[in-house]
Design an enzyme around this catalytic site. Structure first.
Site, short mmCIF file in Angstrom:
data_model
loop_
_atom_site.label_atom_id
_atom_site.label_comp_id
_atom_site.label_asym_id
_atom_site.label_seq_id
_atom_site.Cartn_x
_atom_site.Cartn_y
_atom_site.Cartn_z
CB ILE A 96 -5.44 1.66 1.01
CG1 ILE A 96 -4.71 2.31 2.17
CG2 ILE A 96 -4.52 1.43 -0.19
CD1 ILE A 96 -4.00 3.59 1.83
CG HIS B 238 -10.79 -10.94 6.17
ND1 HIS B 238 -11.19 -9.72 5.66
CD2 HIS B 238 -11.94 -11.53 6.64
CE1 HIS B 238 -12.50 -9.59 5.81
NE2 HIS B 238 -12.96 -10.67 6.40
CD GLU C 93 21.96 -5.95 12.92
OE1 GLU C 93 21.71 -4.73 13.01
OE2 GLU C 93 22.48 -6.46 11.90
CG ASP D 68 16.64 6.12 22.32
OD1 ASP D 68 17.02 5.14 21.67
OD2 ASP D 68 16.70 7.28 21.88
CG HIS E 79 -8.02 -10.79 1.89
ND1 HIS E 79 -9.34 -11.16 1.71
CD2 HIS E 79 -8.05 -9.79 2.81
CE1 HIS E 79 -10.13 -10.41 2.47
NE2 HIS E 79 -9.37 -9.57 3.15
CG ASP F 266 -2.14 -0.97 0.96
OD1 ASP F 266 -2.43 -1.25 -0.21
OD2 ASP F 266 -2.73 -1.43 1.95
CE1 TYR G 137 -10.66 -5.21 4.53
CE2 TYR G 137 -9.73 -5.84 2.41
CZ TYR G 137 -10.43 -6.16 3.56
OH TYR G 137 -10.90 -7.44 3.74
CG HIS H 43 -5.72 -7.59 5.99
ND1 HIS H 43 -5.92 -6.52 5.17
CD2 HIS H 43 -6.88 -8.30 5.97
CE1 HIS H 43 -7.14 -6.56 4.67
NE2 HIS H 43 -7.75 -7.62 5.14
CG ASP I 42 20.34 4.12 19.20
OD1 ASP I 42 19.25 3.71 19.63
OD2 ASP I 42 20.49 5.23 18.64
CG LEU I 43 19.53 -2.35 20.68
CD1 LEU I 43 19.14 -3.52 21.57
CD2 LEU I 43 20.52 -2.80 19.61
#
Length: 787
Positions: A477, A694, A580, A540, A529, A392, A480, A531, A683-684
């Site tokens: 959109i 749906h 990570e 922080d 579909h 979208d 929806y 979503h 700093d994450l």
């Protein structure tokens, strides 16, 4: 004698005149006294009924939710801060620079075509985080404000899309090509987002040609055509379904299905089995079918008019939210203060509503958070439905934040906030009315409560309703509607809630579609579909040096002394995620976890880590093959959460080109974490996915309801405070016996100084507002021809 008589007559008239004047003044004073009596409360008289929001203890009346008083100031600042959306002045001067610059060569909006250089959109471009934090914490200068600009360069050979960083605002002196690591710029012209300029011309030309070639077949099959409407004005129209370039392996080609529907209210629910593929390569024959032309009228099944015997009978209004003493929040320059909370908010034209510098009790909890992307992936037997994958941001999220209606979308008491955007088809700044609303709401359930009663011990009740502040947008959109809420609770919890409503997309039902849809009224199906939505949360917690730790809940066998048996219980194991890739989270029902962020150098009053918990309550697994076809453009949907080291160039997890770019994504979110940076004491940024499958049912007509379609995640203090922060709220109620030894003497109710008087709810002005400003609600200036 004559003189005395005349003098007497004059005196009588004078007294009559004076009496009349006195009566008029008395009536005026009486009216004034009545008004004052009704409007203002006498602190010593609890029997006076006043207007809700009237002056109490010196506070101003705030009957009108949109009145800009001392506490609610929606005016644009002359010197906006680092988080404020682009102002009207900045947008106007930015356009002047772009149209006059010899490099960008932007055409005036009214004259723009696909073959010219045109401004597609402009947004605030945040300064580097370290610079902003220094400024916000009073340790550095204010960073210059800059804008991100997207230009459609149809004037180039080959044509392309270029993105620029322009500044300083408001007096722009330079525009440089945006250069973010890992992000392509310029971008292939075939990947351009939806625009009114393009689809208006395509559809006007195409519909006439289609009717010319096969109009007689359409008339025979469907009872009408695209350009020759029937006597009720019923025509056919198209709904676009873009095809990702990964499906056919050519990123320079742009293909799109156009599926036919009846031009009725909410036409996506009136799909027919006729479609066209622009840039069509194959010659597959589509079987011909006939459809019964729907009858236009109030009983049409997709119309949201009252049907059947209405309830209640006679009509009675629903419960209303009131603010008995006026608003308890303040707004100025898009910064909100509420109870112990403060935050800045903005509305990006590309990605929608976002928050910055979110603080509780003065401590920053979140630096930046907001929606990144929303997708709908359809399933079906028909190739048109099979390949319908709406991503979208290709239609822009913020510019689809439609007008919110008081008493329906938001409480009557809400503060409604307009939004300014760079217009695509006009040189004027586009103002979207009521694009956001802000309100405090009684959630209708206790935030906390407990009742203790004993003849021999103490008797006490304590409780408090969950009144919280909500910032809301609703993005329409196509068919929806997505409602996005940021909810600030008084116990330090920040909740993000994502809901869906609107009209389900339909397809033409046949036996081949029975594994993908149930049969709906007439010839329709409504296919299965998925979503999905993605969010960025730059936390922080006690600073920018954070650790991500999970508390893994595991079973444990123990020996009981009495009786002497083997017994199973549970315990938790601390699990520090160091990289990570170790942070990549896929929900596993058999291995529950609690997700925490904390600063290892900051402890609470008993030496435990002061943490915030991320609690995701709307997870959904994406089942499509990895790295195949359109899946490569939404790699963020592979996991429910990923934690990455903050990098200034990793602004967005998706792009406005993701609708089309699956042959070679402009942004590949998987690269954010596959470089496997260390995330210990860093700093994450948390990247969170929400979603749901749906499978439409008949009760989804005429419109899907939000109930059952709520997906949320919460940021919750976890050993961060010595006790629940809501303990200081005067919203609480405490009840005890006046004499614990003699309960018959009655109960003492403590409201902590809050008034207990009643007040009259102000009258809603919706009808008058809609009459005076129809475009503020139905937005006829900005209607797109696409949907």
């Amino acid at each position: 004698m004559m003189s005395s008589y005349s003098s007497c007559r004059y005196s009588v008239r004078l007294w009559q005149c004076l009496a009349i004047v006195f009566i008029i003044i008395s009536i005026a004073l009486l009216i004034g006294l009545v008004f004052v009596y009704i409007t203002y409360i006498d602190d010593g008289d609890d029997n006076v009924i006043r207007t809700c929001g009237a002056r109490v203890g010196g506070r101003r009346d705030n009957d009108n939710a949109n009145d800009n008083d001392d506490d609610v100031d929606l005016s644009e600042p002359l010197d906006p801060g680092p988080f404020h959306d682009l102002t009207s002045k900045e947008l106007a001067q930015l356009r002047v620079f772009l149209e006059g610059d010899t490099h960008t060569k932007a055409t005036k909006a009214e004259a723009a075509t696909l073959g010219s250089s045109s401004i597609f959109g402009a947004d605030l471009f945040l300064a580097p985080k370290a610079d902003v934090i220094k400024y916000m914490d009073g340790k550095g200068p204010k960073p210059p404000r800059q804008a991100r600009v997207m230009l459609l360069r149809g004037d180039l050979s080959p044509p392309a899309i270029e993105e620029y960083i322009c500044g300083p605002l408001p007096s722009v002196t330079r525009c440089q090509m945006m250069n973010l690591k890992g992000r392509r710029n310029p971008v292939q012209f075939s990947l351009r987002p939806f625009s009114d300029m393009e689809f208006g011309s395509i559809i006007r030309t195409l519909l006439t040609q289609v009717d010319k070639e096969i109009g007689y077949i359409l008339l025979e099959s469907y009872g009408t055509t695209f350009t020759e409407c029937d006597e009720n004005g019923l025509c056919l129209r198209f709904i676009p379904s873009p095809m990702g370039t990964g499906l056919y392996g050519d990123i320079d080609r742009r293909r799109m299905w156009l599926s036919a529907t009846y031009l009725l209210e909410h036409r996506v629910s009136h799909a027919l089995n006729f479609g066209m593929l622009l840039n069509l390569d194959s010659e597959d024959v589509i079987p011909k079918a006939n459809a019964t032309k729907p009858s236009v009228g109030p009983d049409l099944f997709t119309r949201q008019t009252l049907k059947g015997n209405p309830w209640p009978d006679p009509p009675k209004r629903p419960p209303q939210l009131v603010e008995p003493d006026g608003k308890r929040y303040k707004v100025k320059e898009r910064k909100v203060e509420y109870m112990d909370w403060s935050f800045h908010f903005r509305l990006s034209p590309f990605t929608g509503a976002a928050l910055n510098d979110v603080r509780f009790k003065g401590e920053r909890i979140v630096y930046d958070m907001g929606l990144q992307e929303m997708v709908v992936l359809y399933s079906g037997f028909s190739p048109l439905i099979q390949t319908t994958n709406y991503i979208d941001t290709g239609a822009l999220l913020g510019t689809n934040s439609k007008a919110l209606v008081a008493g329906s979308d938001c409480p009557d008491t809400a503060t409604f906030i307009n939004q300014k955007f760079m217009a695509q088809t006009s040189s004027d700044v586009a103002e979207f009315k009521r694009a956001m609303c802000l309100f405090e709401n009684n959630q209708g359930f206790p935030l906390r409560r407990h009742l203790t009663y004993s003849k021999f011990l103490t008797s006490v009740y304590t409780g408090m309703l969950d009144s919280a502040l909500t910032l809301r947008t609703a993005m329409t959109i196509g068919n929806y509607d997505y409602i996005l809420d940021y909810v600030f609770h008084q116990n330090g919890v920040l909740e993000t809630r994502w809901m869906s409503s609107g009209h389900v997309m339909t397809s033409f039902y046949s036996d081949t579609e029975k594994d993908y849809t149930f049969r709906m009224p007439g010839y329709r199906g409504a296919p299965l579909h998925h979503h999905l939505a993605h969010f960025k949360v730059d936390l922080d917690v006690s600073g920018t040096s954070n650790r991500y730790e999970t508390l893994d809940i595991v079973p444990q066998d123990v020996n009981l002394r009495e009786p002497s048996v083997r017994f199973q219980t549970t315990r938790f194991k601390r699990n520090l995620r160091r990289t990570e890739l170790e942070s990549v989270y896929q929900y596993d029902f058999d291995n529950p976890k609690i997700h925490l962020l904390h600063n290892n150098d900051v402890k609470n009053h008993v030496g435990e880590a002061k943490a915030y918990r991320i609690d995701i309550q709307g997870m959904s697994k994406q089942l499509r093959h990895k790295r195949l076809h359109n899946e490569v453009t939404i790699p963020w949907a592979r996991n429910q959460m990923v934690m990455t080291k903050h990098k200034d160039h990793e602004f967005w997890s998706s792009s406005s080109y993701a609708m089309w770019d699956s042959a070679d994504p402009v942004v590949d979110f998987s690269t954010f974490y596959t470089d496997n940076d260390n995330i210990t004491d860093q700093d994450l940024v948390a990247w969170i996915s929400l979603g749901m499958y749906h499978l439409p049912r008949s009760e989804d007509f005429p419109v899907t309801t939000t109930i059952g379609n709520h997906q949320t995640f919460l940021l919750m203090p976890f050993n961060y405070f010595p006790e629940c922060p809501s303990i200081r709220s005067t919203d609480a109620i405490r009840m005890t016996h006046k004499d614990a030894q003699k309960p018959e003497n009655g109960v003492r109710v403590d409201r902590h100084g809050q008034p207990s008087d009643q007040c009259v709810v102000p009258r809603s002005g919706l009808e008058e507002e809609a009459e005076n400003d129809p475009d503020g609600f139905l937005e006829s200036k900005y209607i797109s021809p696409i949907f």
